[in-house]
Design an enzyme around this catalytic site. Sequence first.
Site, PDB file in Angstrom:
ATOM      1  CB  SER A  84       3.363 -22.431   1.544  1.00  0.00           C
ATOM      2  OG  SER A  84       3.769 -21.867   0.129  1.00  0.00           O
ATOM      3  CG  ASP A 124      -2.488 -15.459  -4.716  1.00  0.00           C
ATOM      4  OD1 ASP A 124      -2.293 -15.872  -3.714  1.00  0.00           O
ATOM      5  OD2 ASP A 124      -1.412 -15.511  -5.379  1.00  0.00           O
TER       6      ASP A 124
END
Length: 441
Positions: free
Chosen positions: A172, A317
């Site tokens: 991440s 996303d």
Amino acid sequence: MSADGLPEKFDVIVHPAAELRGELRAQPSKNYTTRYLLAAALAEGESRVVGVATSEDAGAMLRCLEDWGAGVELVGGDAVIRGFGSSPRSGVTLNPGNAGAVARFLMGVAALTTGTAFVTDYPDSLGRRPQGDLLEALSRLGARVQSRDGMFPLSISGPVRGGVVEVSAERSSQYASALMFLGPLLPDGLELRLTGDIKSHAPLRQTLDTLAAFGVQASASDDLSRISIPGGQAFRAGRVLVPGDYPGSAAILAAAVTRPGEVRLSNLREQDLQGEREAVAVLREMGADIVRDGDVLTVRGGRPLHAVTRDGDGFTDAVQALTGAAALADGTTTWENVYTLRLKECDRISDTRRELQRLGLTVTETQNSLTVTGTPSLAGGVTADGHGDHRMIMLLTVLGLSAQAPIRITGAHHIRKSYPMFFRHLETLGARFEYPEATRA
Ligand SMILES: O=C(O)C1=C[C@@H](OP(=O)(O)O)[C@@H](O)[C@H](O)C1
Ligand SMILES: C=C(OP(=O)(O)O)C(=O)O
């Protein structure tokens, strides 16, 4: 009833839509809302964040900042924040809900306190996401950290001075972003060394952009492996304007390109650091008719779409939304380099494969990729599991609008994590939904 007028918890029944037609204004960006609110709290004095998101993640950030001692006032669509500067309250327990970025950013800043505890009321989602890489970096800086095997619940105690520190960016980017918010307020600043195969470059650039908007100096190598943040700085209070949200809008675009009709979507600036802006280019490459005029995109839907193969890491996303378009396109689409999707609100590779297979689609996965073969005719008529994941719910909704028979999505209220008005927005374009009582928590 919530602001969207829908029950607290609900499933959604998505009816096939003959067409989608109308105009929408893109909602405020999730990633800029969380960043601007935090930066405003790290400043001393009053800042105004104009046009903040109203999602659960934005609410989680506001709640935690207030718990840490910031003044928070919502005035119209704006948030007026009286910051705590470099002194968030110590001894507080924060609950960032299910918001990964919010949780990680706050964990970085917690090293300014002599003790902050973190809990979540989403043990099956945020509670399962890895925090170890950030905890390790904080502990190398001298913070005391405690956790349940690198996961929530956890606690972090400073203070720390700063210096050179490695942080893994393989799972991440949020760990490095967290340290970027902390660095300027440390006496010695931070020399960040991002290790591993760096993922999600775009949000790291959004963090640099946010620091600059609040008058903080930072410099980075082109590949972002080295980020240098001088210490002893202050965040400068001010007024910032939240841009439109590309990740959520990608789902509206995917719906619009897969149904006949015409949809205009405004408030999406062309020069923007949100990686999900690339969704427009990907959909065009698939054959969609999308025209830009300034901040307005016009979609003429219902054109035949064809498959693509793309590295999805630049627009993580939007991968779910684009999978909706791919499932209705001609041919086999592969998203490569998307391992980090496994570490989101659900496993967005395996769980997506399972839900799409339930709908009759041909889908395969590897550790690092997702492949879906499109179908011109999706039967529908099934109940699909939303997996408590807003982006899974968006994907399944795109499919329901194009299926032959309605699709029921369980736990659809989780859409509120990032896009509370998602169903309402689609209704204004002509979509029809029912909202029965939830069959999933
Ligand atoms: O920094 C941010 O605001 C975010 C970074 C991305 O996460 P990863 O860096 O974990 O991919 C993205 O998926 C998330 O929704 C928000
Ligand atoms: C993964 C997401 O958010 P977060 O990591 O902030 O929970 C997302 O918005 O899709």
